[in-house]
Motif scaffolding. Structure first.
Motif, short mmCIF file in Angstrom:
data_model
loop_
_atom_site.label_atom_id
_atom_site.label_comp_id
_atom_site.label_asym_id
_atom_site.label_seq_id
_atom_site.Cartn_x
_atom_site.Cartn_y
_atom_site.Cartn_z
N THR A 100 0.75 -1.38 0.17
CA THR A 100 0.13 -0.04 -0.04
C THR A 100 0.79 1.12 -0.19
OG1 THR A 100 -0.08 0.37 2.48
CG2 THR A 100 -1.68 -1.25 1.22
N ALA A 101 0.27 2.49 -0.26
CA ALA A 101 1.10 3.62 -0.21
C ALA A 101 1.75 3.82 1.06
CB ALA A 101 0.33 4.76 -0.47
N LEU A 102 0.99 3.42 2.22
CA LEU A 102 1.59 3.63 3.57
C LEU A 102 2.83 2.84 3.68
CD1 LEU A 102 1.34 5.00 6.42
CD2 LEU A 102 -0.07 3.28 6.87
N GLU A 103 2.54 1.53 3.30
CA GLU A 103 3.92 0.64 3.66
C GLU A 103 5.00 0.94 2.68
OE1 GLU A 103 1.00 -3.60 4.33
OE2 GLU A 103 1.64 -2.92 2.41
N GLN A 104 4.66 1.56 1.63
CA GLN A 104 5.80 2.15 0.85
C GLN A 104 6.64 3.25 1.78
OE1 GLN A 104 7.42 1.18 -2.32
NE2 GLN A 104 8.75 2.79 -1.72
#
Length: 259
Positions: A100-104
């Protein structure tokens, strides 16, 4: 050098890179001032990408020296440069599929984690507190780059422009002193480029020195304090946007051709 600058954030002195008989970069010297936005432009094959890769440590130098905040880094391997305060983006999206964007964003901030090893392994109180702070920082950075509310969105579901913004956010998550933006506006439409201009200026306002490698001249002329122009691996001009725009050598080598 930008207002308030004290010493160069990044310095190249006599930098050369030869691939066999090809002099991709030839005796190149310039500096990026503290809290400055510097443009690096030139026609295809002029040595821009090679220069970025030399700064990042992808290639060893044939000759010359590179300093980051006064520290020599030419002998430091690529993986060890981000913790020193150097971050970059790439011409093509360099993200983790399935994230996800947050994980990236959390991956981008990993290089600055203090709690590692046994403490992190067993989720000590300090490790848990740091993780919570990292999640909040990543969420704040997503909003800063224009991706607020996209934290749970898989990377594959983001538009090309959004993926580029995520790359910038991920680079900022490492808390760099110097940020190298390699073709950040590629594939963006006019409104997206205007938002990108605002973002680059906002990054400078956070105290980060920025070097922008970009073909889109309107963006370069709008955001850059100074511009360095390359041709055939050599610097042919350096100065303010107005000075570079009106330099006959630059017009002949670059700006006079389809720009």
């Amino acid at each position: 050098m930008a207002d308030g600058a004290t010493s160069p954030a990044l310095t190249l002195r006599g930098v050369s890179k030869h691939f066999g008989g090809v002099r991709a970069v030839d005796d190149l010297s310039f500096s990026l001032g503290t809290n400055e936005i510097l443009g690096l432009i030139g026609p295809n094959g002029s040595g821009k990408s090679t220069t970025v890769n030399l700064i990042a440590g992808v290639f060893p130098l044939t000759a010359g020296a590179i300093q980051l905040g006064g520290q020599a880094i030419e002998a430091i391997p690529e993986y060890a440069r981000p913790p020193l305060g150097l971050a970059r983006t790439f011409q093509t999206a360099s993200l983790f599929p399935g994230f996800t964007a947050l994980e990236q964003m959390l991956v981008g901030g990993h290089v600055q984690m203090r709690e590692r090893g046994i403490g992190a392994l067993f989720a000590s109180r300090a490790a848990r507190a740091e993780e919570a702070a990292r999640i909040q920082d990543a969420t704040d950075l997503l909003a800063f780059v224009g991706l607020g509310g996209c934290g749970a969105t898989p990377i594959e579901n983001l538009s090309s422009a959004q993926q580029r913004l995520l790359m910038i956010g991920s680079a900022l998550a490492s808390r760099p002193r110097v940020l190298l933006l390699d073709e950040p506006a590629a594939g963006m439409v006019a409104a997206e480029r205007r938002a990108l201009c605002d973002l680059i200026l906002a990054i400078k306002a956070r105290g980060v020195s920025v070097m922008v490698i970009e073909h889109h001249m309107a963006l370069i002329m709008k955001v850059c304090d100074r511009i360095v122009v390359l041709n055939f691996g050599q610097k042919i001009a350096e100065g303010t946007p107005d000075a570079v725009r009106n330099d006959p050598k630059v017009i002949d080598a670059y700006l006079g051709v389809s720009h």
